[in-house]
Design a protein around this motif. Structure first.
Motif, PDB file in Angstrom:
ATOM      1  N   ILE A 288       0.843  -1.197   0.000  1.00 31.53           N
ATOM      2  CA  ILE A 288       0.000   0.000   0.000  1.00 31.53           C
ATOM      3  C   ILE A 288       0.879   1.248   0.000  1.00 31.53           C
ATOM      4  O   ILE A 288       0.626   2.214  -0.730  1.00 31.53           O
ATOM      5  N   ALA A 289       1.934   1.237   0.803  1.00 33.93           N
ATOM      6  CA  ALA A 289       2.844   2.383   0.865  1.00 33.93           C
ATOM      7  C   ALA A 289       3.539   2.597  -0.476  1.00 33.93           C
ATOM      8  O   ALA A 289       3.691   3.736  -0.931  1.00 33.93           O
ATOM      9  N   VAL A 290       3.945   1.504  -1.103  1.00 34.89           N
ATOM     10  CA  VAL A 290       4.627   1.610  -2.395  1.00 34.89           C
ATOM     11  C   VAL A 290       3.667   2.136  -3.455  1.00 34.89           C
ATOM     12  O   VAL A 290       4.023   3.016  -4.253  1.00 34.89           O
ATOM     13  N   HIS A 291       2.447   1.624  -3.477  1.00 34.37           N
ATOM     14  CA  HIS A 291       1.455   2.111  -4.450  1.00 34.37           C
ATOM     15  C   HIS A 291       1.086   3.566  -4.179  1.00 34.37           C
ATOM     16  O   HIS A 291       0.858   4.345  -5.105  1.00 34.37           O
ATOM     17  N   SER A 292       1.019   3.959  -2.904  1.00 39.80           N
ATOM     18  CA  SER A 292       0.712   5.346  -2.548  1.00 39.80           C
ATOM     19  C   SER A 292       1.816   6.289  -3.008  1.00 39.80           C
ATOM     20  O   SER A 292       1.564   7.459  -3.290  1.00 39.80           O
ATOM     21  N   ALA A 293       3.045   5.785  -3.074  1.00 36.69           N
ATOM     22  CA  ALA A 293       4.170   6.598  -3.543  1.00 36.69           C
ATOM     23  C   ALA A 293       4.180   6.733  -5.061  1.00 36.69           C
ATOM     24  O   ALA A 293       5.028   7.425  -5.621  1.00 36.69           O
ATOM     25  N   GLY A 294       3.252   6.056  -5.722  1.00 40.79           N
ATOM     26  CA  GLY A 294       3.153   6.172  -7.173  1.00 40.79           C
ATOM     27  C   GLY A 294       3.971   5.162  -7.947  1.00 40.79           C
ATOM     28  O   GLY A 294       4.170   5.318  -9.158  1.00 40.79           O
ATOM     29  N   VAL A 295       4.468   4.127  -7.284  1.00 42.33           N
ATOM     30  CA  VAL A 295       5.261   3.095  -7.968  1.00 42.33           C
ATOM     31  C   VAL A 295       4.308   2.032  -8.486  1.00 42.33           C
ATOM     32  O   VAL A 295       3.479   1.501  -7.747  1.00 42.33           O
ATOM     33  N   SER A 296       4.437   1.715  -9.772  1.00 38.35           N
ATOM     34  CA  SER A 296       3.566   0.690 -10.353  1.00 38.35           C
ATOM     35  C   SER A 296       4.004  -0.698  -9.913  1.00 38.35           C
ATOM     36  O   SER A 296       5.155  -0.902  -9.501  1.00 38.35           O
ATOM     37  N   LEU A 297       3.086  -1.628 -10.021  1.00 43.24           N
ATOM     38  CA  LEU A 297       3.401  -3.014  -9.648  1.00 43.24           C
ATOM     39  C   LEU A 297       4.496  -3.582 -10.541  1.00 43.24           C
ATOM     40  O   LEU A 297       5.340  -4.352 -10.085  1.00 43.24           O
ATOM     41  N   PHE A 298       4.502  -3.180 -11.809  1.00 48.73           N
ATOM     42  CA  PHE A 298       5.543  -3.649 -12.729  1.00 48.73           C
ATOM     43  C   PHE A 298       6.924  -3.219 -12.250  1.00 48.73           C
ATOM     44  O   PHE A 298       7.847  -4.031 -12.194  1.00 48.73           O
ATOM     45  N   HIS A 299       7.090  -1.941 -11.902  1.00 53.85           N
ATOM     46  CA  HIS A 299       8.392  -1.457 -11.444  1.00 53.85           C
ATOM     47  C   HIS A 299       8.760  -2.057 -10.087  1.00 53.85           C
ATOM     48  O   HIS A 299       9.940  -2.262  -9.805  1.00 53.85           O
ATOM     49  N   PHE A 300       7.760  -2.338  -9.291  1.00 58.75           N
ATOM     50  CA  PHE A 300       8.019  -2.955  -7.998  1.00 58.75           C
ATOM     51  C   PHE A 300       8.469  -4.405  -8.173  1.00 58.75           C
ATOM     52  O   PHE A 300       9.350  -4.884  -7.462  1.00 58.75           O
ATOM     53  N   ALA A 301       7.874  -5.106  -9.128  1.00 57.45           N
ATOM     54  CA  ALA A 301       8.195  -6.522  -9.344  1.00 57.45           C
ATOM     55  C   ALA A 301       9.353  -6.719 -10.323  1.00 57.45           C
ATOM     56  O   ALA A 301       9.794  -7.852 -10.525  1.00 57.45           O
ATOM     57  N   LEU A 302       9.851  -5.649 -10.919  1.00 56.32           N
ATOM     58  CA  LEU A 302      10.914  -5.765 -11.922  1.00 56.32           C
ATOM     59  C   LEU A 302      12.160  -6.508 -11.429  1.00 56.32           C
ATOM     60  O   LEU A 302      12.705  -7.329 -12.173  1.00 56.32           O
ATOM     61  N   PRO A 303      12.647  -6.296 -10.204  1.00 60.34           N
ATOM     62  CA  PRO A 303      13.820  -7.069  -9.765  1.00 60.34           C
ATOM     63  C   PRO A 303      13.570  -8.583  -9.767  1.00 60.34           C
ATOM     64  O   PRO A 303      14.451  -9.360 -10.133  1.00 60.34           O
ATOM     65  N   ILE A 304      12.371  -8.997  -9.381  1.00 59.57           N
ATOM     66  CA  ILE A 304      12.060 -10.427  -9.389  1.00 59.57           C
ATOM     67  C   ILE A 304      11.926 -10.933 -10.825  1.00 59.57           C
ATOM     68  O   ILE A 304      12.365 -12.046 -11.131  1.00 59.57           O
ATOM     69  N   LEU A 305      11.370 -10.122 -11.696  1.00 58.76           N
ATOM     70  CA  LEU A 305      11.264 -10.518 -13.107  1.00 58.76           C
ATOM     71  C   LEU A 305      12.649 -10.681 -13.740  1.00 58.76           C
ATOM     72  O   LEU A 305      12.895 -11.645 -14.468  1.00 58.76           O
ATOM     73  N   ILE A 306      13.538  -9.765 -13.445  1.00 53.76           N
ATOM     74  CA  ILE A 306      14.904  -9.861 -13.967  1.00 53.76           C
ATOM     75  C   ILE A 306      15.610 -11.082 -13.380  1.00 53.76           C
ATOM     76  O   ILE A 306      16.292 -11.833 -14.091  1.00 53.76           O
ATOM     77  N   PHE A 307      15.439 -11.291 -12.085  1.00 53.05           N
ATOM     78  CA  PHE A 307      16.031 -12.455 -11.422  1.00 53.05           C
ATOM     79  C   PHE A 307      15.515 -13.751 -12.040  1.00 53.05           C
ATOM     80  O   PHE A 307      16.284 -14.659 -12.354  1.00 53.05           O
ATOM     81  N   GLY A 308      14.200 -13.839 -12.241  1.00 47.57           N
ATOM     82  CA  GLY A 308      13.607 -15.043 -12.826  1.00 47.57           C
ATOM     83  C   GLY A 308      14.042 -15.263 -14.268  1.00 47.57           C
ATOM     84  O   GLY A 308      14.325 -16.395 -14.671  1.00 47.57           O
ATOM     85  N   ALA A 309      14.127 -14.191 -15.047  1.00 40.51           N
ATOM     86  CA  ALA A 309      14.563 -14.325 -16.439  1.00 40.51           C
ATOM     87  C   ALA A 309      16.018 -14.770 -16.511  1.00 40.51           C
ATOM     88  O   ALA A 309      16.375 -15.620 -17.337  1.00 40.51           O
ATOM     89  N   SER A 310      16.861 -14.222 -15.641  1.00 37.53           N
ATOM     90  CA  SER A 310      18.268 -14.637 -15.646  1.00 37.53           C
ATOM     91  C   SER A 310      18.414 -16.086 -15.183  1.00 37.53           C
ATOM     92  O   SER A 310      19.256 -16.826 -15.701  1.00 37.53           O
ATOM     93  N   LEU A 311      17.585 -16.506 -14.212  1.00 33.64           N
ATOM     94  CA  LEU A 311      17.615 -17.917 -13.801  1.00 33.64           C
ATOM     95  C   LEU A 311      17.167 -18.830 -14.929  1.00 33.64           C
ATOM     96  O   LEU A 311      17.745 -19.894 -15.151  1.00 33.64           O
ATOM     97  N   GLY A 312      16.130 -18.408 -15.647  1.00 33.60           N
ATOM     98  CA  GLY A 312      15.658 -19.203 -16.776  1.00 33.60           C
ATOM     99  C   GLY A 312      16.710 -19.335 -17.859  1.00 33.60           C
ATOM    100  O   GLY A 312      16.908 -20.410 -18.431  1.00 33.60           O
ATOM    101  N   PHE A 313      17.388 -18.236 -18.145  1.00 29.75           N
ATOM    102  CA  PHE A 313      18.453 -18.267 -19.152  1.00 29.75           C
ATOM    103  C   PHE A 313      19.616 -19.130 -18.671  1.00 29.75           C
ATOM    104  O   PHE A 313      20.152 -19.941 -19.420  1.00 29.75           O
TER     105      PHE A 313
END
Length: 182
Positions: free
Chosen positions: A87-112
């Motif tokens: 809630i605090a992160v969304h209130s600060a105006g950060v989208s869920l995509f930008h919030f989850a981006l580190p996990i997406l990058i981590f998962g993509a690098s693990l997949g590769f």
């Protein structure tokens, strides 16, 4: 790396490593259960069983990777949500995509990286495990999961999971009949 990315990764990595360890142990225990009767029947010492199962660790890690990534993501975001940090992160105006981006990058690098892991580590250890299984358990062809037979010059292809030579019976057959054009 931003503070937000650090927050996400600090929340995510302990869950991921814990789930990876738990799932890997589960796959290894399942493999032990599969072979336990044969091990006792052949009276194989514990050290030999342990060395045999150590050859299964890379495959178990590979199988556990995506499962651990899924559960760790769910648990870490659930924990962040329970603590009202989302809630605090969304209130600060950060989208869920930008919030989850580190996990997406981590998962993509693990997949590769998993492509190279499978090719360079898992396949050779599975070959060594099959050879060790044939040696310990007196099995002729230990690593054939699916067999195929070509008939009539390759026009009929029989795939099957298991063949019982005493009964001359195929289990789970798939028959493909190819036409003139292939």
């Amino acid at each position: 790396m931003t503070k937000l990315a650090k927050l996400v990764l600090v929340q995510f990595l302990p869950w991921f490593l814990g789930m990876l360890l738990l799932a890997t142990m589960g796959f290894i225990i399942f493999d032990i259960i599969v072979y336990i009767d044969a091990f006792f029947e052949k009276d194989i010492p514990f050290g030999e069983i342990l060395s045999f199962e150590l050859l299964h660790v890379p495959k178990a890690l590979s199988q556990s990777l995506s499962l651990s990534l899924l559960f760790a993501t769910s648990l870490s975001f659930g924990s962040l949500s329970a603590n009202n940090e989302l809630i605090a992160v969304h209130s600060a105006g950060v989208s869920l995509f930008h919030f989850a981006l580190p996990i997406l990058i981590f998962g993509a690098s693990l997949g590769f990286g998993q492509f190279f892991w499978e090719d360079q580590v898992v396949i050779p250890t599975q070959r060594a495990k099959a050879e060790r299984q044939a040696e310990l358990l007196d099995v002729e062809d230990a690593n054939v999961a699916t067999k195929a037979i070509l008939d009539q010059g390759g026009k009929i292809i029989y795939f099957f999971d298991f063949y019982n030579p005493t009964e001359q019976k195929m289990f789970n057959p798939l028959i493909i009949i190819r036409g003139d054009q292939g």
